[in-house]
Design a protein around this motif. Structure first.
Motif, PDB file in Angstrom:
ATOM      1  N   SER A 187     -16.037 -12.821  26.945  1.00  0.00           N
ATOM      2  CA  SER A 187     -16.448 -13.107  25.572  1.00  0.00           C
ATOM      3  C   SER A 187     -15.398 -12.681  24.555  1.00  0.00           C
ATOM      4  O   SER A 187     -15.340 -13.213  23.444  1.00  0.00           O
ATOM      5  CB  SER A 187     -17.770 -12.397  25.267  1.00  0.00           C
ATOM      6  OG  SER A 187     -17.634 -10.991  25.435  1.00  0.00           O
ATOM      7  N   ILE A 188     -14.561 -11.702  24.927  1.00  0.00           N
ATOM      8  CA  ILE A 188     -13.534 -11.195  24.011  1.00  0.00           C
ATOM      9  C   ILE A 188     -12.202 -11.924  24.212  1.00  0.00           C
ATOM     10  O   ILE A 188     -11.388 -12.001  23.296  1.00  0.00           O
ATOM     11  CB  ILE A 188     -13.325  -9.680  24.234  1.00  0.00           C
ATOM     12  CG1 ILE A 188     -14.655  -8.936  24.093  1.00  0.00           C
ATOM     13  CG2 ILE A 188     -12.315  -9.112  23.255  1.00  0.00           C
ATOM     14  CD1 ILE A 188     -15.285  -9.061  22.722  1.00  0.00           C
ATOM     15  N   GLN A 189     -11.978 -12.475  25.404  1.00  0.00           N
ATOM     16  CA  GLN A 189     -10.684 -13.075  25.712  1.00  0.00           C
ATOM     17  C   GLN A 189     -10.302 -14.184  24.736  1.00  0.00           C
ATOM     18  O   GLN A 189      -9.166 -14.237  24.252  1.00  0.00           O
ATOM     19  CB  GLN A 189     -10.698 -13.622  27.142  1.00  0.00           C
ATOM     20  CG  GLN A 189     -10.728 -12.541  28.208  1.00  0.00           C
ATOM     21  CD  GLN A 189     -10.675 -13.116  29.619  1.00  0.00           C
ATOM     22  OE1 GLN A 189     -10.498 -14.304  29.814  1.00  0.00           O
ATOM     23  NE2 GLN A 189     -10.841 -12.248  30.609  1.00  0.00           N
ATOM     24  N   ALA A 190     -11.248 -15.067  24.439  1.00  0.00           N
ATOM     25  CA  ALA A 190     -10.951 -16.180  23.537  1.00  0.00           C
ATOM     26  C   ALA A 190     -10.567 -15.687  22.148  1.00  0.00           C
ATOM     27  O   ALA A 190      -9.658 -16.246  21.508  1.00  0.00           O
ATOM     28  CB  ALA A 190     -12.143 -17.128  23.456  1.00  0.00           C
ATOM     29  N   THR A 191     -11.224 -14.618  21.684  1.00  0.00           N
ATOM     30  CA  THR A 191     -10.911 -14.052  20.369  1.00  0.00           C
ATOM     31  C   THR A 191      -9.474 -13.552  20.322  1.00  0.00           C
ATOM     32  O   THR A 191      -8.743 -13.809  19.349  1.00  0.00           O
ATOM     33  CB  THR A 191     -11.875 -12.887  20.053  1.00  0.00           C
ATOM     34  OG1 THR A 191     -13.215 -13.376  20.067  1.00  0.00           O
ATOM     35  CG2 THR A 191     -11.561 -12.281  18.695  1.00  0.00           C
ATOM     36  N   ILE A 192      -9.046 -12.861  21.381  1.00  0.00           N
ATOM     37  CA  ILE A 192      -7.683 -12.327  21.432  1.00  0.00           C
ATOM     38  C   ILE A 192      -6.665 -13.455  21.521  1.00  0.00           C
ATOM     39  O   ILE A 192      -5.635 -13.443  20.816  1.00  0.00           O
ATOM     40  CB  ILE A 192      -7.525 -11.361  22.626  1.00  0.00           C
ATOM     41  CG1 ILE A 192      -8.463 -10.159  22.471  1.00  0.00           C
ATOM     42  CG2 ILE A 192      -6.072 -10.908  22.758  1.00  0.00           C
ATOM     43  CD1 ILE A 192      -8.184  -9.279  21.278  1.00  0.00           C
ATOM     44  N   ILE A 193      -6.932 -14.455  22.359  1.00  0.00           N
ATOM     45  CA  ILE A 193      -5.998 -15.582  22.502  1.00  0.00           C
ATOM     46  C   ILE A 193      -5.851 -16.325  21.183  1.00  0.00           C
ATOM     47  O   ILE A 193      -4.730 -16.663  20.749  1.00  0.00           O
ATOM     48  CB  ILE A 193      -6.472 -16.542  23.614  1.00  0.00           C
ATOM     49  CG1 ILE A 193      -6.378 -15.869  24.981  1.00  0.00           C
ATOM     50  CG2 ILE A 193      -5.648 -17.832  23.600  1.00  0.00           C
ATOM     51  CD1 ILE A 193      -4.978 -15.508  25.404  1.00  0.00           C
ATOM     52  N   ASN A 194      -6.969 -16.600  20.516  1.00  0.00           N
ATOM     53  CA  ASN A 194      -6.911 -17.312  19.238  1.00  0.00           C
ATOM     54  C   ASN A 194      -6.168 -16.499  18.181  1.00  0.00           C
ATOM     55  O   ASN A 194      -5.438 -17.053  17.342  1.00  0.00           O
ATOM     56  CB  ASN A 194      -8.315 -17.656  18.752  1.00  0.00           C
ATOM     57  CG  ASN A 194      -8.965 -18.730  19.608  1.00  0.00           C
ATOM     58  OD1 ASN A 194      -8.285 -19.563  20.210  1.00  0.00           O
ATOM     59  ND2 ASN A 194     -10.287 -18.727  19.677  1.00  0.00           N
ATOM     60  N   LEU A 195      -6.350 -15.171  18.206  1.00  0.00           N
ATOM     61  CA  LEU A 195      -5.620 -14.314  17.278  1.00  0.00           C
ATOM     62  C   LEU A 195      -4.117 -14.406  17.524  1.00  0.00           C
ATOM     63  O   LEU A 195      -3.325 -14.514  16.571  1.00  0.00           O
ATOM     64  CB  LEU A 195      -6.089 -12.868  17.421  1.00  0.00           C
ATOM     65  CG  LEU A 195      -5.291 -11.832  16.614  1.00  0.00           C
ATOM     66  CD1 LEU A 195      -5.422 -12.094  15.121  1.00  0.00           C
ATOM     67  CD2 LEU A 195      -5.746 -10.412  16.952  1.00  0.00           C
ATOM     68  N   LEU A 196      -3.702 -14.369  18.797  1.00  0.00           N
ATOM     69  CA  LEU A 196      -2.277 -14.472  19.123  1.00  0.00           C
ATOM     70  C   LEU A 196      -1.691 -15.796  18.635  1.00  0.00           C
ATOM     71  O   LEU A 196      -0.564 -15.834  18.119  1.00  0.00           O
ATOM     72  CB  LEU A 196      -2.072 -14.330  20.636  1.00  0.00           C
ATOM     73  CG  LEU A 196      -2.350 -12.944  21.230  1.00  0.00           C
ATOM     74  CD1 LEU A 196      -2.270 -12.990  22.750  1.00  0.00           C
ATOM     75  CD2 LEU A 196      -1.378 -11.909  20.678  1.00  0.00           C
ATOM     76  N   VAL A 197      -2.455 -16.877  18.780  1.00  0.00           N
ATOM     77  CA  VAL A 197      -1.991 -18.186  18.302  1.00  0.00           C
ATOM     78  C   VAL A 197      -1.839 -18.173  16.784  1.00  0.00           C
ATOM     79  O   VAL A 197      -0.841 -18.651  16.237  1.00  0.00           O
ATOM     80  CB  VAL A 197      -2.964 -19.300  18.746  1.00  0.00           C
ATOM     81  CG1 VAL A 197      -2.596 -20.626  18.089  1.00  0.00           C
ATOM     82  CG2 VAL A 197      -2.956 -19.436  20.263  1.00  0.00           C
ATOM     83  N   ASP A 198      -2.817 -17.609  16.077  1.00  0.00           N
ATOM     84  CA  ASP A 198      -2.757 -17.542  14.614  1.00  0.00           C
ATOM     85  C   ASP A 198      -1.592 -16.674  14.144  1.00  0.00           C
ATOM     86  O   ASP A 198      -0.880 -17.040  13.191  1.00  0.00           O
ATOM     87  CB  ASP A 198      -4.071 -16.982  14.057  1.00  0.00           C
ATOM     88  CG  ASP A 198      -5.234 -17.950  14.202  1.00  0.00           C
ATOM     89  OD1 ASP A 198      -4.969 -19.161  14.397  1.00  0.00           O
ATOM     90  OD2 ASP A 198      -6.394 -17.496  14.140  1.00  0.00           O
ATOM     91  N   LEU A 199      -1.389 -15.539  14.794  1.00  0.00           N
ATOM     92  CA  LEU A 199      -0.293 -14.654  14.411  1.00  0.00           C
ATOM     93  C   LEU A 199       1.064 -15.316  14.637  1.00  0.00           C
ATOM     94  O   LEU A 199       1.997 -15.118  13.859  1.00  0.00           O
ATOM     95  CB  LEU A 199      -0.373 -13.351  15.210  1.00  0.00           C
ATOM     96  CG  LEU A 199      -1.525 -12.409  14.856  1.00  0.00           C
ATOM     97  CD1 LEU A 199      -1.585 -11.258  15.857  1.00  0.00           C
ATOM     98  CD2 LEU A 199      -1.367 -11.869  13.436  1.00  0.00           C
ATOM     99  N   GLN A 200       1.162 -16.091  15.703  1.00  0.00           N
ATOM    100  CA  GLN A 200       2.410 -16.795  15.975  1.00  0.00           C
ATOM    101  C   GLN A 200       2.756 -17.738  14.835  1.00  0.00           C
ATOM    102  O   GLN A 200       3.913 -17.828  14.401  1.00  0.00           O
ATOM    103  CB  GLN A 200       2.299 -17.565  17.287  1.00  0.00           C
ATOM    104  CG  GLN A 200       3.593 -18.258  17.705  1.00  0.00           C
ATOM    105  CD  GLN A 200       3.484 -18.896  19.075  1.00  0.00           C
ATOM    106  OE1 GLN A 200       2.499 -19.554  19.372  1.00  0.00           O
ATOM    107  NE2 GLN A 200       4.484 -18.683  19.905  1.00  0.00           N
ATOM    108  N   LYS A 201       1.762 -18.452  14.329  1.00  0.00           N
ATOM    109  CA  LYS A 201       1.985 -19.394  13.226  1.00  0.00           C
ATOM    110  C   LYS A 201       2.323 -18.667  11.930  1.00  0.00           C
ATOM    111  O   LYS A 201       3.225 -19.074  11.192  1.00  0.00           O
ATOM    112  CB  LYS A 201       0.744 -20.255  13.037  1.00  0.00           C
ATOM    113  CG  LYS A 201       0.437 -21.185  14.201  1.00  0.00           C
ATOM    114  CD  LYS A 201      -0.872 -21.933  13.990  1.00  0.00           C
ATOM    115  CE  LYS A 201      -1.199 -22.829  15.180  1.00  0.00           C
ATOM    116  NZ  LYS A 201      -2.509 -23.507  15.002  1.00  0.00           N
TER     117      LYS A 201
END
Length: 330
Positions: A187-201
């Motif tokens: 349940s937490i994995q998707a939140t972390i992955i999406n955060l990494l994508v947003d931070l990259q941008k």
């Protein structure tokens, strides 16, 4: 723009790391790995446990010293004569670790953990540090009350957010993500992955994303490199490697990924034979003892990592054959 036309942010050439064992034996953990990472790009690094993925990450971040090869960022060789300028290195490359609990100092509060980099590097003082920490927690979604907590008082997801914030504290442009979600609840994995994508941008980051979860790697990566026993055996775009895999090991690895749509090629490939020991390896393809395509040449000659089609590198004596031709032999 083709990666061949761009200047790499990080360039790794013939990277090697060997560990001496008893009786003068040598364990070949990383053996001649080469790849580039470009600005704003995510390169996924996948393979079985023990293939050398995390060792590559530890070498890049400076936790281990290489036994050979070059690591450069924007053309600047950060290892000179096997010596590392640690402070300079940390401002360029940072790491998000697999286990956020053991990666954080249990005796420091979150605020102290996030302050430490600025104190060590003499970059910020007093109110400046507070202002910078406020930026970090806003970027990563950490609640302000967390700053007064110790790592053991947080759940795994919040601890990993702290690890991400710490990696961003020195404004490094290249972040190594070593299995950053494997220790977390689904349940937490998707939140972390999406955060990494947003931070990259937002921050223009480049990632080396190390994982054994091919579904996650496919979601976040622009290109994917497949490792086997210390070497990269295939490197190409994330969609290409799923649609036109050309190394037998990669084909077998991807066949284990759960699929919702089943076609004629969706059957699971079960590898037979023994995994060679990484100690004092013999000449030849390291995958040959388990490969259904293996012939005499595979046991005596090392295959080179060659570009068999644009932006697609494969280390296999039979890489010129199509995926369909390879699957006929299974």
């Amino acid at each position: 723009m083709s990666s061949q036309m761009k200047m790499p942010l990080v360039e790794v050439k013939n990277l090697k790391k060997y560990f001496p064992l008893a009786n003068k034996k040598i364990l070949h953990a990383v053996d001649g790995v080469s790849f580039n990472v470009y600005e704003h790009e995510t390169l996924g690094l996948v393979g079985e446990s023990g293939c050398g993925k995390s060792t590559v990450g530890n070498l890049l971040v400076g936790l281990l010293s290489p036994d050979g090869g070059e690591i450069s960022i924007q053309g600047d060789d950060l290892w000179e004569g096997n010596r590392l300028d640690r402070k300079k290195y940390c401002r360029v490359i940072q790491m998000i670790f697999q286990d956020p609990y053991t990666a954080l100092n249990p005796e420091k509060t979150v605020k102290e953990i996030l302050s430490e980099a600025y104190l060590v590097h003499g970059m910020k003082k007093g109110p400046e540090i507070d202002a910078k920490i406020a930026e970090l927690i806003e970027m990563t979604g950490i609640e302000e009350y967390v700053l007064s907590k110790y790592p053991h008082e947080l759940d795994g997801g919040k601890r990993q957010l702290v690890g991400i914030a710490r990696a961003l504290s020195l404004d490094a442009k290249f972040i190594i993500c070593d299995e950053p979600v494997s220790a977390l609840d689904v349940s937490i994995q998707a939140t972390i992955i999406n955060l990494l994508v947003d931070l990259q941008k937002k921050a223009g980051l480049a990632y080396l994303f190390i994982s054994h979860d091919l579904s996650v790697v496919r979601h976040i990566s622009n290109r994917i490199a497949v490792m086997y026993l210390g070497q990269i055996v295939e490197l190409t775009g994330s969609e290409t490697i799923f649609k036109n895999t050309l190394h037998p090991y990669s084909i077998a690895l991807l066949s284990a990924v759960p699929k919702l749509d089943f076609d004629n090629e969706s059957k699971r490939i079960v590898l037979e034979g023994d995994v060679p020991s990484p100690v004092d390896l013999k000449p030849g393809c390291r995958f040959a003892p388990r490969c259904w395509m293996a012939q005499d040449i595979c046991t005596c000659k090392d295959p080179e990592l060659l570009e068999v089609e644009p932006e697609h590198w494969v280390a296999c004596h039979f890489a010129s054959q199509s995926r369909q031709e390879m699957l006929r032999h299974v």
